[in-house]
Design a protein around this motif. Structure first.
Motif, mmCIF file in Angstrom:
data_model
loop_
_atom_site.group_PDB
_atom_site.id
_atom_site.type_symbol
_atom_site.label_atom_id
_atom_site.label_comp_id
_atom_site.label_asym_id
_atom_site.label_seq_id
_atom_site.Cartn_x
_atom_site.Cartn_y
_atom_site.Cartn_z
ATOM 1 N N ARG A 90 6.459 -6.549 3.824
ATOM 2 C CA ARG A 90 5.596 -6.128 2.711
ATOM 3 C C ARG A 90 6.106 -6.620 1.357
ATOM 4 O O ARG A 90 5.691 -6.121 0.305
ATOM 5 C CB ARG A 90 5.414 -4.595 2.696
ATOM 6 C CG ARG A 90 4.662 -4.086 3.907
ATOM 7 C CD ARG A 90 4.539 -2.566 3.945
ATOM 8 N NE ARG A 90 5.851 -1.939 4.196
ATOM 9 C CZ ARG A 90 6.402 -1.059 3.412
ATOM 10 N NH1 ARG A 90 5.792 -0.672 2.293
ATOM 11 N NH2 ARG A 90 7.575 -0.531 3.712
ATOM 12 N N ARG B 7 -2.043 -8.651 -2.852
ATOM 13 C CA ARG B 7 -1.311 -7.683 -3.685
ATOM 14 C C ARG B 7 -2.016 -6.328 -3.659
ATOM 15 O O ARG B 7 -1.365 -5.275 -3.591
ATOM 16 C CB ARG B 7 -1.202 -8.203 -5.118
ATOM 17 C CG ARG B 7 -0.276 -9.408 -5.268
ATOM 18 C CD ARG B 7 -0.141 -9.837 -6.719
ATOM 19 N NE ARG B 7 0.717 -11.007 -6.852
ATOM 20 C CZ ARG B 7 0.293 -12.218 -7.227
ATOM 21 N NH1 ARG B 7 -0.993 -12.413 -7.510
ATOM 22 N NH2 ARG B 7 1.137 -13.222 -7.306
ATOM 23 N N ARG B 8 -3.338 -6.356 -3.708
ATOM 24 C CA ARG B 8 -4.109 -5.117 -3.710
ATOM 25 C C ARG B 8 -3.978 -4.387 -2.369
ATOM 26 O O ARG B 8 -3.747 -3.172 -2.331
ATOM 27 C CB ARG B 8 -5.584 -5.437 -3.998
ATOM 28 C CG ARG B 8 -6.488 -4.209 -4.096
ATOM 29 C CD ARG B 8 -7.897 -4.575 -4.520
ATOM 30 N NE ARG B 8 -8.559 -5.442 -3.551
ATOM 31 C CZ ARG B 8 -8.779 -6.743 -3.718
ATOM 32 N NH1 ARG B 8 -8.371 -7.345 -4.832
ATOM 33 N NH2 ARG B 8 -9.391 -7.449 -2.789
ATOM 34 N N ASN C 211 -1.641 -4.725 0.015
ATOM 35 C CA ASN C 211 -0.284 -4.324 0.394
ATOM 36 C C ASN C 211 0.200 -3.064 -0.323
ATOM 37 O O ASN C 211 1.119 -2.395 0.155
ATOM 38 C CB ASN C 211 0.689 -5.482 0.140
ATOM 39 C CG ASN C 211 0.796 -6.407 1.336
ATOM 40 O OD1 ASN C 211 -0.163 -6.561 2.094
ATOM 41 N ND2 ASN C 211 1.953 -7.018 1.520
ATOM 42 N N LYS C 212 -0.396 -2.731 -1.442
ATOM 43 C CA LYS C 212 -0.001 -1.518 -2.155
ATOM 44 C C LYS C 212 -0.241 -0.268 -1.316
ATOM 45 O O LYS C 212 0.417 0.752 -1.503
ATOM 46 C CB LYS C 212 -0.774 -1.412 -3.469
ATOM 47 C CG LYS C 212 -0.300 -2.366 -4.549
ATOM 48 C CD LYS C 212 -1.112 -2.172 -5.820
ATOM 49 C CE LYS C 212 -0.645 -3.129 -6.916
ATOM 50 N NZ LYS C 212 -1.453 -2.967 -8.158
ATOM 51 N N LYS C 213 -1.194 -0.358 -0.379
ATOM 52 C CA LYS C 213 -1.572 0.796 0.434
ATOM 53 C C LYS C 213 -0.858 0.821 1.788
ATOM 54 O O LYS C 213 -1.108 1.716 2.598
ATOM 55 C CB LYS C 213 -3.083 0.806 0.644
ATOM 56 C CG LYS C 213 -3.877 0.855 -0.651
ATOM 57 C CD LYS C 213 -5.381 0.770 -0.389
ATOM 58 C CE LYS C 213 -6.166 0.761 -1.695
ATOM 59 N NZ LYS C 213 -7.635 0.645 -1.445
ATOM 60 N N LYS C 214 0.018 -0.142 2.018
ATOM 61 C CA LYS C 214 0.677 -0.229 3.325
ATOM 62 C C LYS C 214 2.037 0.480 3.298
ATOM 63 O O LYS C 214 2.830 0.289 2.371
ATOM 64 C CB LYS C 214 0.894 -1.691 3.729
ATOM 65 C CG LYS C 214 -0.370 -2.541 3.795
ATOM 66 C CD LYS C 214 -1.295 -2.106 4.905
ATOM 67 C CE LYS C 214 -2.518 -3.005 4.980
ATOM 68 N NZ LYS C 214 -3.489 -2.550 6.005
ATOM 69 N N THR C 215 2.275 1.275 4.337
ATOM 70 C CA THR C 215 3.617 1.845 4.529
ATOM 71 C C THR C 215 4.361 1.105 5.639
ATOM 72 O O THR C 215 5.582 1.176 5.707
ATOM 73 C CB THR C 215 3.529 3.334 4.880
ATOM 74 O OG1 THR C 215 2.755 3.501 6.079
ATOM 75 C CG2 THR C 215 2.877 4.118 3.747
#
Length: 303
Positions: free
Chosen positions: A208, A236-237, A239-243
């Motif tokens: 990530r 970028r948008r 990946n911000k929501k990926k854990t």
């Protein structure tokens, strides 16, 4: 030591260097199989300059020649660029279906196997046209001149009929190349670090680290209509929501693309898992080596 004596000693060395450089140049753009997935049982290779059609069998990780027969190609030769130029394309293609003889004109013989020209790389290079097939010939004919089609690859009916099963397998790649020496393609032992780069792309995506991940993409990259800037903003948008991200690249095949220096076609079945999305699909990439670095110049997904 006199000048002439020194020249005589150096001449063989200079000649060897010259011949080596010529050999390296001549090898550029030749097709080769870098990695071939186990699900691919056969490979078709057409040497357009020689008018030869070869079927190779893939078994136990090795390619072996099954048969080579004569073929007829476009009246104006090869390297198709636009609709109606009567040339056969250069590239790596998929067989998209089968047309039996009772559904097509008599000139196509015992059947026809359409190819996916123009493929994504052709489209990226603004190549146009359609209707490129592997097909037979009138049933009272046994051969045609080396350059006699409108761009298709033509075999005599007996030769075509003998490989129907292999062509009906849509996993069979069709390599159309200006020059395609089979000894190089079959016995290729490439260990140039590319697979380390590919594995690095996968692991970086999983990490990530989006900026490091984007370093794997060329400035002129595009993805089904997105240029590099649009692709980067999208990543970028998202990946911000990926854990977490988990990527499994299955059924991987890698080919050196014909008549393209330092370009590779990479295909694999991607199993993608993350905290908010799971999905699986086939992925196709074109990687280009420039200044010693491999980067992705095109990427798409298909089902």
């Amino acid at each position: 030591m006199g000048y002439m004596s020194l020249l005589k000693k150096l001449l063989p060395i200079v000649l060897l260097i010259f011949l080596t450089q010529r050999a390296v140049t001549a090898e550029a753009g030749l097709p080769s199989v870098v990695v071939l997935s186990d699900h691919i049982a056969n490979v078709v290779v057409v040497d357009l300059s020689k008018g030869l059609f070869s079927l190779l069998e893939h078994k136990d990780g090795e390619l072996s020649l099954v048969k080579t027969v004569a073929t007829s190609i476009g009246k104006q030769g090869y390297d198709k660029f636009y609709e109606g130029d009567k040339k056969t394309p250069i590239g790596i293609y998929k067989i998209t279906g089968y047309k039996p003889d009772d559904t097509i004109a008599a000139k196509y013989g015992v059947g026809a196997f359409p190819l996916d020209y123009p493929n994504t790389w052709d489209q990226k290079r603004s190549r146009t046209g359609s209707g490129i097939w592997i097909h037979g010939m009138y049933k009272n004919m046994t051969s045609r001149p080396k350059r006699d089609s409108d761009g298709c690859v033509v075999l005599n009916n007996d030769d075509l009929h003998s490989i129907f099963d292999q062509l009906l397998d849509k996993n069979t790649p069709v390599i159309l190349a200006e020059n395609a020496p089979l000894d190089t393609l079959i016995n290729n032992d490439i260990n140039d670090g590319f697979m380390d780069v590919f594995d690095g792309w996968v692991s970086t995506w999983e990490s990530r680290d989006v900026e490091k991940y984007l370093d794997f993409y060329a400035a002129d990259f595009d993805n089904e209509g997105k240029n590099f800037s649009q692709w980067a903003a999208h990543k970028r948008r998202v990946n911000k929501k990926k854990t977490f991200i988990d990527i499994d690249a299955k059924k991987l095949s890698v080919f050196d693309y014909p008549n393209e220096e330092n370009l590779r076609l990479v295909e694999f079945y991607q199993d993608y898992k993350s905290n908010n999305y799971n999905g699986a699909a086939w992925k196709r990439q074109f990687w280009r080596q420039q200044d010693g670095n491999w980067q992705i110049v095109y990427e798409d997904t298909y089902w």
